[in-house]
Design a protein around this motif. Structure first.
Motif, mmCIF file in Angstrom:
data_model
loop_
_atom_site.group_PDB
_atom_site.id
_atom_site.type_symbol
_atom_site.label_atom_id
_atom_site.label_comp_id
_atom_site.label_asym_id
_atom_site.label_seq_id
_atom_site.Cartn_x
_atom_site.Cartn_y
_atom_site.Cartn_z
ATOM 1 N N GLY A 41 1.025 -1.271 -0.041
ATOM 2 C CA GLY A 41 -0.325 -0.228 0.357
ATOM 3 C C GLY A 41 1.039 1.144 -0.238
ATOM 4 N N ALA A 42 0.008 2.830 -0.187
ATOM 5 C CA ALA A 42 0.572 3.872 -0.447
ATOM 6 C C ALA A 42 1.780 3.953 0.749
ATOM 7 C CB ALA A 42 0.220 5.023 -0.401
ATOM 8 N N LYS A 43 1.240 4.136 2.105
ATOM 9 C CA LYS A 43 2.151 4.137 3.076
ATOM 10 C C LYS A 43 3.290 3.242 3.137
ATOM 11 C CE LYS A 43 1.927 3.279 8.030
ATOM 12 N NZ LYS A 43 0.700 3.238 9.140
ATOM 13 N N TYR A 44 3.257 1.968 2.626
ATOM 14 C CA TYR A 44 4.368 1.123 2.942
ATOM 15 C C TYR A 44 5.453 2.031 2.044
ATOM 16 C CZ TYR A 44 2.526 -0.699 7.265
ATOM 17 O OH TYR A 44 1.288 -0.773 8.871
ATOM 18 N N VAL A 45 5.363 1.782 0.389
ATOM 19 C CA VAL A 45 5.683 1.964 -0.800
ATOM 20 C C VAL A 45 6.355 3.421 0.169
ATOM 21 C CG1 VAL A 45 5.651 2.618 -2.854
ATOM 22 C CG2 VAL A 45 4.451 0.934 -1.964
ATOM 23 N N ALA A 46 5.503 4.436 0.428
ATOM 24 C CA ALA A 46 6.391 5.722 0.530
ATOM 25 C C ALA A 46 7.591 5.828 1.565
ATOM 26 C CB ALA A 46 5.145 6.915 0.676
ATOM 27 N N ARG A 47 7.570 4.604 2.517
ATOM 28 C CA ARG A 47 8.060 4.387 3.611
ATOM 29 C C ARG A 47 9.513 3.495 3.596
ATOM 30 N NH1 ARG A 47 6.744 1.283 8.707
ATOM 31 N NH2 ARG A 47 4.782 2.728 9.132
ATOM 32 N N HIS A 48 8.995 2.860 2.092
ATOM 33 C CA HIS A 48 10.527 2.234 1.368
ATOM 34 C C HIS A 48 10.923 3.088 0.810
ATOM 35 C CE1 HIS A 48 12.081 -1.475 0.838
ATOM 36 N NE2 HIS A 48 12.245 -0.965 -0.433
ATOM 37 N N HIS A 49 10.724 4.131 -0.144
ATOM 38 C CA HIS A 49 11.096 4.656 -0.938
ATOM 39 C C HIS A 49 12.914 6.098 -0.202
ATOM 40 C CE1 HIS A 49 8.821 4.293 -4.697
ATOM 41 N NE2 HIS A 49 9.787 3.663 -4.715
ATOM 42 N N GLU A 50 11.346 7.031 0.751
ATOM 43 C CA GLU A 50 11.714 7.389 1.868
ATOM 44 C C GLU A 50 13.364 6.983 2.279
ATOM 45 O OE1 GLU A 50 8.769 8.406 4.663
ATOM 46 O OE2 GLU A 50 8.266 9.304 3.214
ATOM 47 N N ARG A 51 13.479 4.822 2.790
ATOM 48 C CA ARG A 51 15.227 4.523 3.371
ATOM 49 C C ARG A 51 15.566 4.835 2.141
ATOM 50 N NH1 ARG A 51 11.857 0.445 6.777
ATOM 51 N NH2 ARG A 51 11.095 1.232 8.258
ATOM 52 N N GLY A 52 15.675 5.235 1.001
ATOM 53 C CA GLY A 52 16.296 5.218 -0.242
ATOM 54 C C GLY A 52 16.675 4.170 -0.604
ATOM 55 N N SER A 104 13.489 -13.969 -8.398
ATOM 56 C CA SER A 104 12.800 -13.808 -7.395
ATOM 57 C C SER A 104 12.549 -12.679 -6.246
ATOM 58 C CB SER A 104 12.922 -15.456 -6.993
ATOM 59 O OG SER A 104 11.470 -15.451 -5.790
ATOM 60 N N ALA A 105 11.936 -11.875 -6.536
ATOM 61 C CA ALA A 105 11.891 -10.605 -5.616
ATOM 62 C C ALA A 105 11.310 -10.713 -4.322
ATOM 63 C CB ALA A 105 12.401 -9.499 -6.969
ATOM 64 N N SER A 106 11.761 -10.403 -3.436
ATOM 65 C CA SER A 106 10.876 -10.622 -2.514
ATOM 66 C C SER A 106 9.891 -8.667 -2.582
ATOM 67 C CB SER A 106 11.852 -10.457 -1.253
ATOM 68 O OG SER A 106 12.634 -11.215 -1.040
ATOM 69 N N ASP A 107 9.258 -8.577 -1.194
ATOM 70 C CA ASP A 107 7.846 -7.783 -1.736
ATOM 71 C C ASP A 107 8.469 -7.046 -0.433
ATOM 72 O OD1 ASP A 107 6.868 -5.047 -1.844
ATOM 73 O OD2 ASP A 107 5.192 -6.468 -3.197
ATOM 74 N N PRO A 108 9.619 -5.903 0.120
ATOM 75 C CA PRO A 108 9.622 -5.491 1.484
ATOM 76 C C PRO A 108 8.766 -4.762 2.421
ATOM 77 C CG PRO A 108 11.023 -4.927 0.228
ATOM 78 C CD PRO A 108 10.650 -5.650 -0.686
ATOM 79 N N THR A 109 7.696 -3.730 1.099
ATOM 80 C CA THR A 109 6.742 -3.755 1.308
ATOM 81 C C THR A 109 5.213 -3.891 2.052
ATOM 82 O OG1 THR A 109 5.461 -3.697 -0.233
ATOM 83 C CG2 THR A 109 6.533 -1.648 -0.457
ATOM 84 N N VAL A 110 4.923 -5.690 1.721
ATOM 85 C CA VAL A 110 4.290 -6.020 2.445
ATOM 86 C C VAL A 110 4.909 -7.015 3.678
ATOM 87 C CG1 VAL A 110 2.330 -8.358 1.884
ATOM 88 C CG2 VAL A 110 3.449 -6.601 0.144
ATOM 89 N N ARG A 111 4.315 -6.968 5.151
ATOM 90 C CA ARG A 111 4.876 -7.587 5.831
ATOM 91 C C ARG A 111 6.792 -8.019 6.246
ATOM 92 N NH1 ARG A 111 0.238 -8.917 9.163
ATOM 93 N NH2 ARG A 111 1.800 -10.739 9.823
#
Length: 532
Positions: A41-52, A104-111
């Motif tokens: 979701g947008a919240k966790y995607v934004a947080r991920h991007h903010e961490r570079g 195969s790529a983990s999606d760290p924005t999901v939990r």
């Protein structure tokens, strides 16, 4: 070969109704695919991007050759469950430095990229594809490990991930781990068992136990970096083969590793400059009836996916409910088995077994286009040997060793699913159209069988039958079976490798055929006992 003709008239009301119905299903599936792309979701995607950090699909895009397609696999995994659509991992096939690879790529924005039971199944399926088709594996790693509330479904079977990595390596299939963040506990064995390991400086963290657990187990005070940071593993433990400055550098190094593999395909090359179909792929949208009880002509499908719409039909006058013949697709020769009128009779089963043997003798891959209600039932057909003839076909499919590809276009019921190379029969790839349905039998038939059995049981006990209850039961069973036979549900269970837009069928099969030809193409040298 003969050039196929068409009887399709896009102007008819029937065609337009079919088209609109299928477009509606495609729109529904697009919405579900969008959920997978959205990750946490947008919240966790934004947080991920903010961490570079880059998102999973952004990492894949940078890894692939410019303009190269990416065939995403199982994007609807976990659909209809309590877990996120996509199962917190992206898997697929793409070209890296000129080499087709499983990615195969983990999606760290999901939990935090934690693995749930569907993540495990999806990852194991990707490994299976890599091993069967001899494709190098690239893991883009950033995962918090197992989803602890569901550990009972992950821990024991999850060990196969590490076993697969060692088996791939033993088979001479390279495995590459690009570690962008956490790869802890059991996840530490992903880089530990990969042939090549790249870790991102000040980002990658690989250890068997994090600082809290180390404190509890040994009393030792530590932090992430000193316990298992990228610098430590590059300079001291030797687990990291390359230390990347940032994510982009890690991807650059990953591409460089693949470029240095000196990788060669072992299957025959396709014919150069294949001719496109003579009919528009867009017309596939109006071919499948809204009611799958109504048959449709598979020649119309074949004409829109094979090279030059050319098809050399085998035994056209015998067993006409099953169309068989030879064609080429993106320059690769293929044998095609396609259901014409749904039901498989003894003649169709014998014809299929003969054709499969010929394809194996010629080392020609097979494409199964499913639209079947199963093998014919009834006393007349039992006396004629439908069981042994159906077994003959299933025997041939089971022991065929050329690559198989399956597309479920419409119905896939009963043992017809088996004879037409369903999931249990190990096709290299299996894709589903949005219109498809699959179950042990049709919803109405299944509900009717249960009703008959219940009625007979009541009569045997000398009890009056509850007609009102029967009506409710039949309605409930029909609704349940209908829901569980639909394409999104089946894809969510990983019974296919993805639900595709029919217009993409030729492209998807072209990628799959090319991937399969990374491995040798060999025909069967023996079969089980045929009950003739």
């Amino acid at each position: 070969m003969s050039v196929l003709k068409t009887a399709i008239d896009p102007a008819t009301p029937e065609y337009q109704a079919n088209r609109e119905a299928l477009l509606g299903k495609i729109a529904e599936l697009d919405a579900e695919h969008a959920k997978a792309v959205a990750g946490g979701g947008a919240k966790y995607v934004a947080r991920h991007h903010e961490r570079g950090k880059l998102l999973a699909r952004e990492r894949i895009e940078l890894l692939l050759d410019p303009g190269a397609p990416f065939l995403e696999l199982s994007p609807l995994a976990a659909w209809g469950t309590d877990f996120a659509v996509g199962a917190s991992v992206v898997t697929g096939i793409g070209v890296v430095s000129g080499v087709e690879c499983v990615i195969s790529a983990s999606d760290p924005t999901v939990r935090g990229g934690a693995s749930n039971p569907w993540t495990l199944k999806k990852t194991l399926r990707a490994h299976e594809i890599a091993l069967q088709n001899r494709l190098p594996v690239i893991g883009l790693v950033e995962s918090g490990g197992a989803d602890l509330p569901t550990q009972k479904e992950i821990f024991i079977p999850g060990g196969q991930i590490f076993r697969d990595l060692t088996r791939l390596s033993a088979a001479g299939i390279p495995t590459v781990a690009l570690v962008f963040g956490n790869s802890t506990a059991g996840g530490a064995y992903v880089p530990g068992m990969s042939d090549f390991v790249v870790m991102v400086k000040e980002r990658a963290k690989v250890f068997l136990a994090g600082p809290p657990l180390v404190k509890m187990a040994t009393g030792e005070e530590s932090d992430d970096e000193s316990l298992g940071g990228a610098e430590l593993h590059a300079r001291q433990s030797g687990l990291a083969d390359y230390l990347a400055l940032d994510e982009q550098d890690a991807i650059r190094i990953g591409r460089q590793i693949v470029a240095s593999l000196n990788w060669r395909k072992q299957g025959p090359a396709p014919q150069a400059d294949p001719a496109p179909p003579r009919f528009e792929e867009d017309e596939l949208l109006g071919i499948v009836p809204t009611d799958l009880k109504n048959p449709f002509d598979p020649h119309e499908v074949i004409a829109r996916i094979v090279d030059g719409s050319e098809f050399d039909e085998f035994k056209p006058l015998y067993g006409s409910s099953l169309v068989t013949g030879w064609a080429a697709l993106h320059g690769y020769p293929i044998g095609i088995l396609a259901n014409a009128r749904g039901v498989l009779f003894s003649e169709e089963a014998q014809k299929a077994a003969h054709f499969i043997q010929l394809a194996n003798r010629a080392r020609t891959p097979l494409l199964f286009l499913q639209n079947t209600t199963g093998y014919m039932v009834g006393s007349q057909y039992e006396r004629a040997g439908i069981i042994k003839h159906g077994a003959l076909m299933i025997n041939a499919v089971s022991n065929s060793t050329v690559p198989h590809f399956t597309v479920t276009m419409g119905a896939s019921y009963g043992a017809g699913n088996y004879g037409m190379c369903g999931r249990a029969y190990g096709p290299r790839f299996l894709f589903t159209w949005p219109s498809a349905k699959s179950a042990v039998m049709g919803p109405a038939q299944l509900a009717g069988v249960l009703s008959i059995v219940a009625r007979q049981a009541a009569e045997a006990r000398g009890q009056a039958y509850d007609e009102a209850g029967d009506t409710q039961l039949r309605a409930y069973v029909e609704a349940q079976i209908e829901e569980q036979s639909l394409a999104p549900f089946l894809s969510g269970m990983l019974y296919d490798d993805g639900v595709i837009d029919p217009r993409d069928t030729r492209t998807v099969l072209g990628i799959a055929l090319s991937a399969a030809h990374s491995a040798p193409v060999e025909g069967a040298t023996g079969y089980g006992v045929f009950r003739l």
